[in-house]
Design a protein around this motif. Structure first.
Motif, PDB file in Angstrom:
ATOM      1  N   HIS A   1       1.014  -1.417  -0.192  1.00  0.00           N
ATOM      2  CA  HIS A   1       0.462   0.007  -0.147  1.00  0.00           C
ATOM      3  C   HIS A   1       0.886   1.198   0.241  1.00  0.00           C
ATOM      4  CE1 HIS A   1      -3.484   2.746   2.104  1.00  0.00           C
ATOM      5  NE2 HIS A   1      -2.266   3.058   2.035  1.00  0.00           N
ATOM      6  N   GLU A   2       1.545   1.418   1.122  1.00  0.00           N
ATOM      7  CA  GLU A   2       2.458   2.553   0.607  1.00  0.00           C
ATOM      8  C   GLU A   2       3.142   2.761  -1.009  1.00  0.00           C
ATOM      9  OE1 GLU A   2       2.158   4.122   3.561  1.00  0.00           O
ATOM     10  OE2 GLU A   2       1.124   3.485   4.515  1.00  0.00           O
TER      11      GLU A   2
ATOM     12  N   HIS B   1       1.759   4.420  -2.601  1.00  0.00           N
ATOM     13  CA  HIS B   1       2.284   6.364  -2.882  1.00  0.00           C
ATOM     14  C   HIS B   1       3.226   6.288  -3.619  1.00  0.00           C
ATOM     15  CE1 HIS B   1      -1.878   6.416  -0.193  1.00  0.00           C
ATOM     16  NE2 HIS B   1      -1.330   5.510   0.623  1.00  0.00           N
TER      17      HIS B   1
ATOM     18  N   ASN C   1      -9.400   3.704   5.793  1.00  0.00           N
ATOM     19  CA  ASN C   1      -8.288   4.387   5.281  1.00  0.00           C
ATOM     20  C   ASN C   1      -8.853   5.662   4.232  1.00  0.00           C
ATOM     21  OD1 ASN C   1      -5.144   4.092   5.251  1.00  0.00           O
ATOM     22  ND2 ASN C   1      -5.843   2.704   5.099  1.00  0.00           N
TER      23      ASN C   1
ATOM     24  N   ASP D   1      -5.723   8.497   4.315  1.00  0.00           N
ATOM     25  CA  ASP D   1      -5.607   8.374   2.334  1.00  0.00           C
ATOM     26  C   ASP D   1      -6.714   9.510   2.179  1.00  0.00           C
ATOM     27  OD1 ASP D   1      -3.394   7.778   2.387  1.00  0.00           O
ATOM     28  OD2 ASP D   1      -4.449   5.493   1.981  1.00  0.00           O
TER      29      ASP D   1
HETATM   30 ZN   LIG Z   1      -2.136   5.044   2.254  1.00  0.00          ZN
END
Ligand SMILES: [Zn+2]
Length: 369
Positions: free
Chosen positions: A59-60, A63, A154, A162
């Motif tokens: 997930h990170e 980003h 999130n 987010d």
């Molecule tokens: Zn995130």
């Protein structure tokens, strides 16, 4: 961040792990064991958490790698008990870029969840008679549910999570960046309070997240205020240009008298107009005890921060206050001013008041377009 260790470097980004992360592993393992489970159940639980955190890392990276498309580098990714944090060098100001960077994280978990669902479907998992025991004991199904939970959580519009960033990017389409940030931060803080209260009854991790959201929203909003408030200003605009100073060979007793009489806690030392350093109040006391009050002023000069150029952009100065509260402004080896957090703040207020009385500058509009 303290108590973090680098575990791996992927695509040029360090992945770090916080000490408290191990507590969560132990906690999940122990609670499974103490709830009447076997060692296997405990280990499965730990494995599930580890795999889930792999999904958080993915997930990170969602980003981080999207941010890279817009030329933004990521300092590192840290795993905390409340999830992952990717430290982006800066947050994109363009609403479309911010939207894409914020959405990329949850999108990764949607993709993982879709993959897991497809896998379960193909393996015929859903064809068997499904009861609670079957559902709760399937590792992949639990991981699927966890990923969906991660996405939903999130997407709560609690800035700087987010969902909050998505909210700001939408707001920034119809208003300026600062106003959008203020609203998103206020919504974030309100949700943090609700989350904290809910955490008291539901799950203590929510309280941790609420604290993270509360302070995160505050500091990000402040950073944006600062950036806007300091726009177009240089060090020269915010420096204190009237102050007392002493010659290098003046005795410390005179420095002390001067500090007492003027209330100026930091006294610059010069020699024939050439800047040597600053005597801070605490250093002055220590030096007088150490070398006596008749010793020359230069004996009390502490560790010197590097001098600032008067034309340096003011927003670049703020990070330097972390180690020094007073920074000298040097031009041609001569001290022409002192900069403190207070002097910068005063100048910022002045700038904002002026900006507030004028119609909005066209330059700010281009940020939003
Ligand atoms: Zn995130």
């Amino acid at each position: 961040m303290k108590w973090t260790w680098k575990i791996i470097r992927v695509a040029g980004i360090d992945v770090k792990i916080h000490l408290t992360f191990f507590f969560i592993l132990i906690w999940f393992g122990l609670s499974a064991y103490l709830n009447g489970g076997s060692i296997t159940a405990a280990l499965t639980n730990v494995l599930l958490i580890l795999t889930l955190f792999l999904c958080v890392v993915a997930h990170e990276f969602g980003h981080a790698l999207t941010a890279r498309l817009f030329g933004i580098t990521t300092k590192d990714i840290t795993l905390l008990p409340i999830g992952g944090v990717a430290r982006l060098e800066r947050i994109p100001e363009d609403p479309k870029e911010e939207f894409l960077v914020a959405a990329a994280g949850p999108a990764v978990n949607v993709a993982i969840a879709a993959g897991l669902f497809g896998g379960l479907l193909l393996s015929g998992f859903f064809n068997q008679p499904l009861n609670m025991a079957v559902l709760l004991n399937n590792f992949w199904l639990q991981l699927l549910v966890a990923n969906i939970t991660l996405v939903l959580f999130n997407l709560i519009p609690a800035f700087p999570m987010d969902g909050g960033r998505l909210l700001r990017s939408f707001l920034a389409l119809v208003m300026d960046h600062l106003k959008a940030t203020r609203i998103a931060a206020a919504v974030g803080r309100a949700l943090a309070v609700l989350m904290g209260i809910a955490g008291l009854f539901v799950n203590p991790w929510l309280i941790l997240t609420a604290i993270f959201v509360w302070f995160g929203a505050g500091s990000e909003a402040q950073a944006v205020e600062m950036k806007v408030g300091l726009k177009g200003l240089v060090v020269r605009d915010a420096m204190v240009s009237q102050f007392y100073q002493v010659e290098a060979n003046q005795p410390l007793s005179e420095v002390f008298q001067l500090a007492l009489a003027t209330g100026q806690s930091n006294i610059p030392v010069v020699s024939n107009a050439i800047y040597l350093g600053i005597i801070r109040r605490s250093d002055l006391m220590k030096a007088m005890e150490r070398v006596g009050s008749r010793a020359p002023a230069y004996a009390a000069i502490g560790l010197e921060p590097e001098g600032l150029d008067p034309e340096m952009t003011l927003s670049d100065v703020f990070t330097k206050f972390a180690s020094n509260r007073v920074l000298p402004v040097i031009e041609n080896r001569q001290l022409i001013g002192l900069v403190t957090p207070e002097s910068v703040q005063q100048r910022m207020w002045l700038n904002q008041r002026r900006a507030g009385t004028k119609p909005r500058a066209t330059g700010e509009k281009t940020d939003v377009a």
